[in-house]
Enzyme design. Structure first.
Site, PDB file in Angstrom:
ATOM      1  N   SER A 141       0.849  -1.185   0.000  1.00  0.00           N
ATOM      2  CA  SER A 141       0.000   0.000   0.000  1.00  0.00           C
ATOM      3  C   SER A 141       0.884   1.234   0.000  1.00  0.00           C
ATOM      4  CB  SER A 141      -0.904   0.006   1.239  1.00  0.00           C
ATOM      5  OG  SER A 141      -1.571   1.245   1.382  1.00  0.00           O
ATOM      6  N   TYR A 154      -2.127  -1.163  10.509  1.00  0.00           N
ATOM      7  CA  TYR A 154      -2.212  -1.457   9.077  1.00  0.00           C
ATOM      8  C   TYR A 154      -0.982  -0.929   8.351  1.00  0.00           C
ATOM      9  CZ  TYR A 154      -4.024  -1.391   4.278  1.00  0.00           C
ATOM     10  OH  TYR A 154      -4.198  -1.569   2.922  1.00  0.00           O
TER      11      TYR A 154
END
Length: 248
Positions: A141, A154
């Site tokens: 990401s 995350y």
């Protein structure tokens, strides 16, 4: 991709499903894995066959469970006879202020987002070595590179995935195994759009220089490039595709 065998995790919807369909359309054999979504997986497998996959099978796998990554690889290998492409796409997130995460939330995020790709890759590597090579793609990401509010765990797992990509590539490229990561920005999947109010979504879109969210199909196109011959010299790279978000 003609008859190459691809194992894709988190493949019942969103980016994983789009990747499966893209590789299927180029002639790959597909094994779709996800947790507890039998109907969605069966539908996605049927869509892959319709798109051009010579075969598309699926399995329910909870990658938070110890040993499930290895069991998934064994099931996919038994079904397809080989594994040429592994796309570690499965991931979860929890949005909380720092200081509010429980031990259980931390452990589950790390288990699915980082431990599972690690041990799935370890299980696949001997198969790829015996075949003479293969491709591993980690779905990281932009948030493994830049920070965001309410996403400490995350973000941590995605940063770890980028470093895992580099470490694996350094060790495995001599065996014909290419390892790369894709780092999407905001993508208009069901998971991203859920539990976000219209004002927040509008602000996030304004933060992207091109003024919109990405699509799952655009991510799938990048994956297809990275597992193609055109990317044979791309090794250990974390390819950011975020509409220009991290340039400012």
């Amino acid at each position: 991709m003609n008859r190459k065998a691809a194992l894709i995790t988190g493949a019942s919807r969103g980016i994983g499903r789009a990747v499966a369909l893209r590789l299927a359309s180029e002639g790959a054999v597909i094994y779709l894995a996800a947790d507890g979504t039998e109907a969605e997986l069966a539908e996605a497998a049927a869509a892959c066959r319709k798109a051009g996959a010579p075969d598309a099978a699926w399995g329910v796998h909870d990658l938070a469970r110890t040993g499930e990554a290895e069991a998934m690889v064994a099931a996919a290998h038994q079904r397809m006879g080989r594994i040429d492409i592994l796309v570690n796409n499965a991931g979860i997130r929890a949005r909380k202020a720092f200081g509010e995460f429980s031990h259980e939330e931390f452990d589950r995020l790390v288990a699915v987002n980082l431990r599972a790709p690690f041990f799935t890759s370890q299980a696949v590597v001997p198969i790829m070595r015996a075949q003479g090579g293969g491709h591993v793609i980690h779905m990281a990401s932009q948030l493994g590179i830049v920070a965001s509010r309410f996403g400490a765990v995350y973000n941590l797992t995605k940063a770890g995935l980028i470093q895992l990509t580099r470490s694996m590539a350094l060790e495995l490229s001599a065996h014909g195994i290419s390892v790369n990561a894709v780092c999407p920005g905001p993508v208009s999947t069901e998971g991203f759009m859920a539990n976000r109010n219209p004002g927040e979504l509008e602000q996030r879109a304004r933060d992207v220089p091109i003024g919109r969210f990405g699509t799952a199909e655009e991510v799938a196109g990048v994956v297809a490039f990275l597992v193609s011959k055109d990317a044979a010299y791309v090794i250990g790279h974390a390819l950011v595709m975020d509409g220009g978000y991290i340039i400012h």
